[in-house]
Design a protein around this motif. Structure first.
Motif, PDB file in Angstrom:
ATOM      1  N   GLU A 200       0.835  -1.213   0.000  1.00 26.47           N
ATOM      2  CA  GLU A 200       0.000   0.000   0.000  1.00 26.47           C
ATOM      3  C   GLU A 200       0.865   1.257   0.000  1.00 26.47           C
ATOM      4  N   ILE A 201       2.077   1.121   0.511  1.00 29.67           N
ATOM      5  CA  ILE A 201       3.046   2.227   0.482  1.00 29.67           C
ATOM      6  C   ILE A 201       4.398   1.633   0.081  1.00 29.67           C
ATOM      7  N   ILE A 202       5.110   2.333  -0.800  1.00 32.47           N
ATOM      8  CA  ILE A 202       6.468   1.909  -1.158  1.00 32.47           C
ATOM      9  C   ILE A 202       7.445   3.026  -0.793  1.00 32.47           C
ATOM     10  N   PHE A 203       8.349   2.717   0.128  1.00 31.82           N
ATOM     11  CA  PHE A 203       9.435   3.654   0.469  1.00 31.82           C
ATOM     12  C   PHE A 203      10.609   3.368  -0.463  1.00 31.82           C
ATOM     13  N   THR A 204      11.148   4.396  -1.093  1.00 32.59           N
ATOM     14  CA  THR A 204      12.358   4.197  -1.906  1.00 32.59           C
ATOM     15  C   THR A 204      13.511   4.910  -1.215  1.00 32.59           C
ATOM     16  N   MET A 205      14.600   4.177  -1.021  1.00 30.52           N
ATOM     17  CA  MET A 205      15.668   4.609  -0.113  1.00 30.52           C
ATOM     18  C   MET A 205      17.012   4.775  -0.810  1.00 30.52           C
ATOM     19  N   ASP A 206      17.602   5.968  -0.645  1.00 28.19           N
ATOM     20  CA  ASP A 206      18.965   6.212  -1.090  1.00 28.19           C
ATOM     21  C   ASP A 206      19.127   6.237  -2.609  1.00 28.19           C
ATOM     22  N   PHE A 207      18.059   6.585  -3.327  1.00 25.79           N
ATOM     23  CA  PHE A 207      18.202   6.838  -4.769  1.00 25.79           C
ATOM     24  C   PHE A 207      17.153   7.839  -5.218  1.00 25.79           C
ATOM     25  N   ASN A 208      17.422   8.454  -6.390  1.00 24.50           N
ATOM     26  CA  ASN A 208      16.615   9.594  -6.820  1.00 24.50           C
ATOM     27  C   ASN A 208      15.848   9.372  -8.121  1.00 24.50           C
ATOM     28  N   ALA A 209      15.951   8.158  -8.689  1.00 25.52           N
ATOM     29  CA  ALA A 209      15.244   7.847  -9.933  1.00 25.52           C
ATOM     30  C   ALA A 209      14.973   6.345  -9.950  1.00 25.52           C
ATOM     31  N   LEU A 210      13.754   5.975 -10.369  1.00 24.70           N
ATOM     32  CA  LEU A 210      13.372   4.550 -10.282  1.00 24.70           C
ATOM     33  C   LEU A 210      14.315   3.640 -11.061  1.00 24.70           C
ATOM     34  N   ASN A 211      14.929   4.174 -12.141  1.00 22.84           N
ATOM     35  CA  ASN A 211      15.809   3.301 -12.929  1.00 22.84           C
ATOM     36  C   ASN A 211      17.105   2.930 -12.193  1.00 22.84           C
ATOM     37  N   ARG A 212      17.310   3.464 -11.002  1.00 20.48           N
ATOM     38  CA  ARG A 212      18.458   3.048 -10.175  1.00 20.48           C
ATOM     39  C   ARG A 212      18.228   1.663  -9.548  1.00 20.48           C
ATOM     40  N   THR A 213      17.015   1.102  -9.768  1.00 17.77           N
ATOM     41  CA  THR A 213      16.731  -0.210  -9.182  1.00 17.77           C
ATOM     42  C   THR A 213      16.916  -1.353 -10.184  1.00 17.77           C
ATOM     43  N   GLY A 214      17.560  -1.080 -11.319  1.00 22.19           N
ATOM     44  CA  GLY A 214      17.877  -2.146 -12.278  1.00 22.19           C
ATOM     45  C   GLY A 214      16.643  -2.867 -12.769  1.00 22.19           C
ATOM     46  N   ASP A 215      16.649  -4.197 -12.631  1.00 19.63           N
ATOM     47  CA  ASP A 215      15.556  -5.017 -13.155  1.00 19.63           C
ATOM     48  C   ASP A 215      14.220  -4.767 -12.459  1.00 19.63           C
ATOM     49  N   LEU A 216      14.256  -4.130 -11.300  1.00 18.67           N
ATOM     50  CA  LEU A 216      13.016  -3.838 -10.555  1.00 18.67           C
ATOM     51  C   LEU A 216      12.263  -2.633 -11.124  1.00 18.67           C
ATOM     52  N   THR A 217      12.956  -1.867 -11.966  1.00 19.73           N
ATOM     53  CA  THR A 217      12.417  -0.582 -12.430  1.00 19.73           C
ATOM     54  C   THR A 217      10.993  -0.701 -12.971  1.00 19.73           C
ATOM     55  N   GLU A 218      10.800  -1.671 -13.871  1.00 18.67           N
ATOM     56  CA  GLU A 218       9.507  -1.787 -14.558  1.00 18.67           C
ATOM     57  C   GLU A 218       8.379  -2.053 -13.553  1.00 18.67           C
ATOM     58  N   LEU A 219       8.666  -2.955 -12.623  1.00 14.96           N
ATOM     59  CA  LEU A 219       7.672  -3.310 -11.608  1.00 14.96           C
ATOM     60  C   LEU A 219       7.283  -2.078 -10.776  1.00 14.96           C
ATOM     61  N   LEU A 220       8.262  -1.290 -10.429  1.00  7.68           N
ATOM     62  CA  LEU A 220       8.001  -0.085  -9.615  1.00  7.68           C
ATOM     63  C   LEU A 220       7.262   0.965 -10.439  1.00  7.68           C
ATOM     64  N   GLU A 221       7.634   1.084 -11.703  1.00  9.21           N
ATOM     65  CA  GLU A 221       6.962   2.079 -12.558  1.00  9.21           C
ATOM     66  C   GLU A 221       5.483   1.753 -12.724  1.00  9.21           C
ATOM     67  N   LYS A 222       5.174   0.462 -12.692  1.00 10.23           N
ATOM     68  CA  LYS A 222       3.777   0.039 -12.875  1.00 10.23           C
ATOM     69  C   LYS A 222       2.954   0.212 -11.603  1.00 10.23           C
ATOM     70  N   ALA A 223       3.602   0.233 -10.451  1.00  7.42           N
ATOM     71  CA  ALA A 223       2.878   0.300  -9.178  1.00  7.42           C
ATOM     72  C   ALA A 223       2.178   1.659  -9.057  1.00  7.42           C
ATOM     73  N   THR A 224       0.904   1.618  -8.666  1.00  7.21           N
ATOM     74  CA  THR A 224       0.137   2.867  -8.618  1.00  7.21           C
ATOM     75  C   THR A 224      -0.100   3.339  -7.186  1.00  7.21           C
ATOM     76  N   VAL A 225       0.635   2.750  -6.229  1.00 10.33           N
ATOM     77  CA  VAL A 225       0.433   3.100  -4.816  1.00 10.33           C
ATOM     78  C   VAL A 225       1.238   4.350  -4.440  1.00 10.33           C
ATOM     79  N   ASP A 226       1.113   4.758  -3.184  1.00  9.71           N
ATOM     80  CA  ASP A 226       1.828   5.936  -2.717  1.00  9.71           C
ATOM     81  C   ASP A 226       3.312   5.621  -2.499  1.00  9.71           C
ATOM     82  N   PHE A 227       4.169   6.404  -3.145  1.00  7.72           N
ATOM     83  CA  PHE A 227       5.607   6.277  -2.944  1.00  7.72           C
ATOM     84  C   PHE A 227       6.081   7.346  -1.963  1.00  7.72           C
TER      85      PHE A 227
END
Ligand code: 5GP
Ligand code: MN
Length: 340
Positions: free
Chosen positions: A88-115
């Motif tokens: 329901e909430i996604i905290f992103t830690m120690d980075f400033n752009a979703l593509n810093r998560t490598g293979d996880l990027t697409e999954l995070l970009e699709k998530a529509t919850v509160d970041f």
């Protein structure tokens, strides 16, 4: 943290939530320490919390309280997918752009919850409902302390939280010596020690657990050191063969680039590490003073970071990447000579 941010966060966390805490690819001490510190805090407040990393983290962090609960996308793929999709909430830690998560990027970009972003890198992307971004901070782990403070949680600091945040601050400040280390950082450190962080034990666990192979690899790296005095630059290279010969393990090259920067008169240091598996050359850049390696990495090597510590990559071979690097330096000659 400003009042509005605190209010938004307080409201988000009013009732127990399913929360995913995500760090960047190749997580370092700050990403892991900040994520695990926040994990223990949110769990303590009754939230259903999981820490997710794109890939594995170095062995010298594999004693931090709660590190066995971390799931990684490259190994626990299905569990990570479910965690992100159900959060329901996604905290992103120690980075400033979703593509810093490598293979996880697409999954995070699709998530529509509160970041919620907690980070200290410049130029943050705008994907979160709460962007707690502060480039003056020593580390994301220090920001987690301020986050907890803002939620009136200092009394809830446990030795588990304190140890993780201490380790994150220590590793990201080069043991409290980089410029971003402030009096406030030391006040936070004092609080963490009062809450059960054992400074000497943490330092030993992280820095005094070298393998003989790592030190032999350091020997190779130092042999490969090249100095370009006209640009006040020094660089190190390590080939895949040299990594293999010394049984390279994740994290073994951490800190090597600092030896190049420690040379008198040098203001710009780089390390180039061949990665045959990914078909890339990984680059770490460091500087002293005004020369921005963040700009250098962004402009030439598909990367970024902070003004004095950044990273990037090249799709070319080790040799060609170094040739590129040397050919770019004349453009920065003035900046390098005048850096202070
Ligand atoms: P390191 O050289 O220790 O891998 O990273 C130093 C800093 O640069 C860290 O703040 C890290 O987040 C950032 N960094 C490292 N590699 C990359 C990259 O490929 N892209 C971006 N944007 N930042 C990077
Ligand atoms: Mn950091």
């Amino acid at each position: 943290m400003n009042e509005e941010t605190i209010q938004t966060i307080t409201k988000l966390l009013e009732s127990p939530k399913r929360i995913a805490i995500v760090g960047h690819k190749n997580p370092d001490g700050d990403a892991i320490g900040a994520s695990l510190g926040l994990y223990h805090f949110l769990k303590g407040r009754g939230h259903n919390t999981k820490v997710v990393m794109p890939n594995d983290f170095p062995g010298f962090l594999k004693w931090l309280p709660g590190c066995d609960d971390v799931i990684t996308y490259d190994k626990d793929t299905q569990e990570v997918r479910e965690t992100i999709q159900k959060a329901e909430i996604i905290f992103t830690m120690d980075f400033n752009a979703l593509n810093r998560t490598g293979d996880l990027t697409e999954l995070l970009e699709k998530a529509t919850v509160d970041f919620v972003m907690i980070d200290h890198h410049p130029q943050p992307d705008d994907y979160a409902v709460v962007t707690y971004s502060d480039i003056t901070m020593s580390s994301t782990s220090q920001m987690v302390y301020h986050f907890i403070e803002a939620l009136n949680g200092v009394v809830e600091l446990s030795p588990e939280i304190a140890t993780n945040l201490y380790a994150g601050i220590m590793t990201d400040t080069g043991s409290f010596r980089f410029q971003a280390t402030t009096a406030t950082t030391h006040n936070v450190i004092a609080k963490l020690m009062e809450s059960g962080a054992d400074n000497s034990e943490i330092h030993q666990n992280i820095y005094d657990t070298n393998s003989p192979d790592k030190l032999k690899l350091l020997g190779v790296a130092l042999k490969n050191l090249e100095i370009l005095p006209e640009y006040r630059t020094a660089y190190i290279s390590i080939s895949q063969e040299e990594l293999d010969d010394n049984k390279f393990r994740k994290g073994d090259t951490e800190g090597f680039v600092n030896y190049a920067l420690s040379i008198k008169g040098i203001v710009f240091a780089a390390i180039f590490i061949e990665n045959k598996q990914e078909g890339i050359t990984k680059i770490s850049l460091r500087s002293n003073g005004s020369f921005s390696v963040n700009d250098f990495a962004r402009n030439h090597f598909n990367g970024g970071g902070h003004i004095n510590a950044a990273g990037g990559r090249s799709d070319k071979s080790l040799e060609l990447t170094i040739t590129d690097f040397i050919s770019i330096l004349p453009n920065y000659k003035n900046a390098l000579i005048n850096a202070s």
